[in-house]
Design a protein around this motif. Structure first.
Motif, PDB file in Angstrom:
ATOM      1  N   TYR A 519       0.840  -1.182   0.000  1.00  0.00           N
ATOM      2  CA  TYR A 519       0.000   0.000   0.000  1.00  0.00           C
ATOM      3  C   TYR A 519       0.878   1.234   0.000  1.00  0.00           C
ATOM      4  O   TYR A 519       1.816   1.299   0.797  1.00  0.00           O
ATOM      5  CB  TYR A 519      -0.901   0.007   1.235  1.00  0.00           C
ATOM      6  CG  TYR A 519      -1.791   1.233   1.287  1.00  0.00           C
ATOM      7  CD1 TYR A 519      -3.012   1.250   0.622  1.00  0.00           C
ATOM      8  CD2 TYR A 519      -1.386   2.379   1.968  1.00  0.00           C
ATOM      9  CE1 TYR A 519      -3.816   2.371   0.653  1.00  0.00           C
ATOM     10  CE2 TYR A 519      -2.180   3.493   1.995  1.00  0.00           C
ATOM     11  CZ  TYR A 519      -3.392   3.499   1.341  1.00  0.00           C
ATOM     12  OH  TYR A 519      -4.195   4.605   1.361  1.00  0.00           O
ATOM     13  N   PRO A 520       0.617   2.211  -0.883  1.00  0.00           N
ATOM     14  CA  PRO A 520      -0.396   2.267  -1.928  1.00  0.00           C
ATOM     15  C   PRO A 520      -0.168   1.191  -2.998  1.00  0.00           C
ATOM     16  O   PRO A 520       0.923   0.643  -3.114  1.00  0.00           O
ATOM     17  CB  PRO A 520      -0.207   3.665  -2.528  1.00  0.00           C
ATOM     18  CG  PRO A 520       0.547   4.441  -1.516  1.00  0.00           C
ATOM     19  CD  PRO A 520       1.424   3.455  -0.837  1.00  0.00           C
ATOM     20  N   ASN A 521      -1.187   0.965  -3.787  1.00  0.00           N
ATOM     21  CA  ASN A 521      -1.111  -0.118  -4.756  1.00  0.00           C
ATOM     22  C   ASN A 521      -0.804   0.391  -6.163  1.00  0.00           C
ATOM     23  O   ASN A 521      -1.239  -0.197  -7.143  1.00  0.00           O
ATOM     24  CB  ASN A 521      -2.397  -0.938  -4.750  1.00  0.00           C
ATOM     25  CG  ASN A 521      -3.607  -0.104  -5.141  1.00  0.00           C
ATOM     26  OD1 ASN A 521      -3.513   1.107  -5.302  1.00  0.00           O
ATOM     27  ND2 ASN A 521      -4.745  -0.773  -5.274  1.00  0.00           N
ATOM     28  N   GLN A 522      -0.058   1.483  -6.260  1.00  0.00           N
ATOM     29  CA  GLN A 522       0.420   1.961  -7.544  1.00  0.00           C
ATOM     30  C   GLN A 522       1.932   2.117  -7.477  1.00  0.00           C
ATOM     31  O   GLN A 522       2.453   2.758  -6.563  1.00  0.00           O
ATOM     32  CB  GLN A 522      -0.209   3.303  -7.911  1.00  0.00           C
ATOM     33  CG  GLN A 522      -1.699   3.225  -8.171  1.00  0.00           C
ATOM     34  CD  GLN A 522      -2.223   4.530  -8.743  1.00  0.00           C
ATOM     35  OE1 GLN A 522      -1.786   4.973  -9.798  1.00  0.00           O
ATOM     36  NE2 GLN A 522      -3.167   5.144  -8.044  1.00  0.00           N
ATOM     37  N   LEU A 523       2.598   1.514  -8.432  1.00  0.00           N
ATOM     38  CA  LEU A 523       4.049   1.614  -8.535  1.00  0.00           C
ATOM     39  C   LEU A 523       4.389   1.975  -9.974  1.00  0.00           C
ATOM     40  O   LEU A 523       4.127   1.196 -10.887  1.00  0.00           O
ATOM     41  CB  LEU A 523       4.702   0.290  -8.140  1.00  0.00           C
ATOM     42  CG  LEU A 523       6.227   0.234  -8.172  1.00  0.00           C
ATOM     43  CD1 LEU A 523       6.827   1.238  -7.208  1.00  0.00           C
ATOM     44  CD2 LEU A 523       6.706  -1.164  -7.819  1.00  0.00           C
ATOM     45  N   LEU A 524       4.978   3.133 -10.158  1.00  0.00           N
ATOM     46  CA  LEU A 524       5.234   3.641 -11.497  1.00  0.00           C
ATOM     47  C   LEU A 524       6.724   3.670 -11.772  1.00  0.00           C
ATOM     48  O   LEU A 524       7.519   4.058 -10.907  1.00  0.00           O
ATOM     49  CB  LEU A 524       4.647   5.051 -11.647  1.00  0.00           C
ATOM     50  CG  LEU A 524       3.140   5.185 -11.376  1.00  0.00           C
ATOM     51  CD1 LEU A 524       2.717   6.627 -11.532  1.00  0.00           C
ATOM     52  CD2 LEU A 524       2.340   4.274 -12.301  1.00  0.00           C
ATOM     53  N   GLU A 525       7.084   3.283 -12.990  1.00  0.00           N
ATOM     54  CA  GLU A 525       8.498   3.302 -13.377  1.00  0.00           C
ATOM     55  C   GLU A 525       8.890   4.705 -13.807  1.00  0.00           C
ATOM     56  O   GLU A 525       8.158   5.393 -14.524  1.00  0.00           O
ATOM     57  CB  GLU A 525       8.756   2.320 -14.520  1.00  0.00           C
ATOM     58  CG  GLU A 525      10.216   2.278 -14.924  1.00  0.00           C
ATOM     59  CD  GLU A 525      10.463   1.397 -16.132  1.00  0.00           C
ATOM     60  OE1 GLU A 525      11.601   1.360 -16.602  1.00  0.00           O
ATOM     61  OE2 GLU A 525       9.486   0.774 -16.614  1.00  0.00           O
ATOM     62  N   ILE A 526      10.068   5.142 -13.366  1.00  0.00           N
ATOM     63  CA  ILE A 526      10.636   6.410 -13.801  1.00  0.00           C
ATOM     64  C   ILE A 526      12.043   6.168 -14.306  1.00  0.00           C
ATOM     65  O   ILE A 526      12.657   5.132 -14.033  1.00  0.00           O
ATOM     66  CB  ILE A 526      10.656   7.448 -12.664  1.00  0.00           C
ATOM     67  CG1 ILE A 526      11.544   6.966 -11.503  1.00  0.00           C
ATOM     68  CG2 ILE A 526       9.258   7.764 -12.182  1.00  0.00           C
ATOM     69  CD1 ILE A 526      11.747   7.998 -10.428  1.00  0.00           C
ATOM     70  N   ASP A 527      12.568   7.110 -15.057  1.00  0.00           N
ATOM     71  CA  ASP A 527      13.928   6.978 -15.586  1.00  0.00           C
ATOM     72  C   ASP A 527      14.944   7.217 -14.474  1.00  0.00           C
ATOM     73  O   ASP A 527      14.697   7.971 -13.539  1.00  0.00           O
ATOM     74  CB  ASP A 527      14.159   7.987 -16.706  1.00  0.00           C
ATOM     75  CG  ASP A 527      13.288   7.647 -17.922  1.00  0.00           C
ATOM     76  OD1 ASP A 527      12.970   6.464 -18.095  1.00  0.00           O
ATOM     77  OD2 ASP A 527      12.937   8.588 -18.659  1.00  0.00           O
TER      78      ASP A 527
END
Length: 527
Positions: A519-527
């Motif tokens: 939690y939170p349940n969003q994982l975003l890829e970044i450079d």
């Protein structure tokens, strides 16, 4: 990267399991058992030695027993304020010859050069006793066999030294002061690192450094039993060391309890260094140091590999580290391996790093089967820090990550490291791994922890890491991976900024983080 971003995000969805704010994964009842600073350290030393319950076999430690024979140095001519090395040494020799007993250093101010402890002798410092050690080289000659930063030499040894003795003790409430200003400190070796300064192609008996004609010497340690069995150190306070403080070398059966060490401001003033020794108990110690606090070492580079003696079966419990580079540090001398270490119920209060692992490409060996449980940390830097590359100052171009080198007998490894029930009250960073491309740090697991840190997570050259049952508060929401793979987060709650995690992948061998209930349940890829 080798994987497609849309595939990656699909994997995230498959691994994620949504979680409500009300659900708790951390076992706070277990965390309630972690001691505070006012519950550990020398001020809380009990009389009895409690049984040990470690994840590996340990001896049943008992207080040593000595005969009733006693010599008080006042009774054999010691005069306060005068240098009484010969008087103390004569008392030790006489008690040893009589079959054992105690040598009493009574209340008062005393001065001495190097003292050599003998079998079956308890050197006891009464409350109010203050012993000041000389700063003159002549008071530490002739050279004795010792180990300096993991390399065997003939040098000054230690202020209190013992060699191949059995059943020895240093006890009491006295205060011992390290070498005063003088040529001991003035002639310390500064030309190069020890492995480059000492010729490795000559016998140890010819590696003699006594400081004649202004030649460089290796600073004496404070207390260093060497190749001894059944060593007991209790209650004393050490101040103003020239170098490392309490350093058992090649010993078997060591108990260190209730000691206080103060060496803040001394560049290499380590607190307690266990050097290629086994079956060691350290408990209720309070350390304030100019370098690392509790340190495990096992020889350096080629010389350490030649000796090939591990530091193993070590328990550190109910201790307080108030100042120092690292609370508990493994390395950086690791040639003979450090294995079977259990640290529990300790507090690191204002140290730099909490749990620290150091080695270098040319050091060899490494560490394995290292356990940490019920630890409280309030830190200036990082809670868990691995540094396997070092700096050019010490290892030259080998400090450069690339190109990877061929693995050989001097390639170190850290693996099988476990932490459970941890509170990080404050830290600059939670986890920071600097591994070696050809020898990544591997198999680390942390279970049940509450963490408050500014930075979150970085892993360079690491594999097989499991972080589970965690609550993390951080100003940083990015997980940085550089050639790291098989990283898993399970039952982890992030309480930092925003409602998303971010991950940065670099390097051809990095792989997506495996996620299970976060939690939170969003994982975003970044450079």
């Amino acid at each position: 990267m080798w994987y497609n971003k849309s595939v990656l995000l699909g994997c995230f969805v498959a691994f994620f399991s949504c979680k409500s704010n009300e659900e708790a994964w951390v076992d706070h009842d277990r965390l309630e058992l972690i001691p505070h600073a006012n519950q550990v350290g020398a001020m809380h030393l009990p009389v009895d030695i409690a049984p040990i319950n470690a994840p590996f076999d340990m001896p049943d430690f008992k207080r040593p027993v000595f005969p009733d024979f006693v010599i008080n140095i006042l009774d054999i001519g010691a005069k306060p304020g005068e240098k009484i090395t010969d008087v103390i040494q004569a008392a030790i020799d006489d008690v040893n010859s009589a079959g054992g007993g105690r040598v009493i250093i009574p209340k008062g101010i005393w001065k001495a050069g190097r003292i050599i402890l003998k079998s079956n002798v308890n050197l006891h410092f009464e409350d109010g006793a203050k012993l000041y050690f000389s700063g003159e080289l002549v008071d530490y000659r002739p050279a004795v066999f010792t180990r300096h930063e993991g390399v065997e030499v003939m040098s000054l040894g230690a202020c209190i030294y013992a060699y191949r003795e059995d059943n020895i003790a240093i006890t009491g409430k006295g205060i011992l002061y390290g070498p005063e200003e003088g040529n001991v400190r003035e002639q310390m070796m500064t030309e190069d690192v020890v492995e480059n300064f000492v010729p490795m192609d000559i016998p140890v008996s010819q590696r003699v450094y006594e400081g004649h004609d202004g030649e460089s010497i290796f600073l004496p340690m404070f207390v260093s039993p060497t190749e001894c069995t059944n060593v007991f150190i209790e209650g004393i306070t050490l101040e103003r060391t020239a170098f490392w403080n309490i350093v058992p070398v090649y010993c078997d059966g060591v108990i260190i309890r209730g000691v206080t060490v103060n060496s803040v401001g001394i560049p290499r003033g380590d607190g307690i260094d266990i050097e290629s020794s086994k079956n060691v108990l350290i408990e209720y110690a309070t350390l304030n140091n100019g370098d690392d606090c509790f340190t495990l070492k096992a020889g350096r580079g080629e010389d350490g590999v030649r000796v090939n003696k591990a530091t193993e079966n070590v328990v550190i419990r109910h201790c307080l580290a108030q100042e120092g580079h690292g609370g508990v540090t493994v390395g950086s001398e690791t040639a003979g391996w450090i294995r079977n270490l259990y640290v529990h119920d300790c507090v690191f209060d204002n140290t730099g790093v909490g749990i620290r692992f150091k080695t270098r490409r040319p050091r060899g060996g490494g560490g394995e089967n290292l356990y940490y449980e019920r630890i409280r940390m309030n830190l200036r830097h990082t809670a868990f820090r691995w540094d396997m590359l070092g700096s050019e100052l010490y290892v030259g171009e080998l400090a450069s990550r690339f190109p990877p080198r061929e693995k050989d007998h001097l390639t170190p490894t850290f693996k099988q490291i476990y932490a459970k029930d941890i509170i990080v009250e404050n830290a600059a960073a939670f986890i920071n791994v600097t591994g070696i491309p050809e020898s990544p740090m591997e198999n680390f697991e942390i279970d049940n922890a509450v963490v408050n840190s500014k930075q979150l997570f970085r892993a360079d050259d690491a594999k097989n890491m499991v972080l589970k049952n965690l609550e993390i508060t951080s100003q940083d929401s990015v997980l940085y991976l550089l050639d790291a793979h098989d990283i898993k987060l399970s039952h982890v709650r992030y309480l930092g900024l925003g409602d998303k995690w971010y991950v940065s992948y670099q390097g051809d061998s990095s792989q997506p983080i495996k996620l299970n209930k976060v939690y939170p349940n969003q994982l975003l890829e970044i450079d």
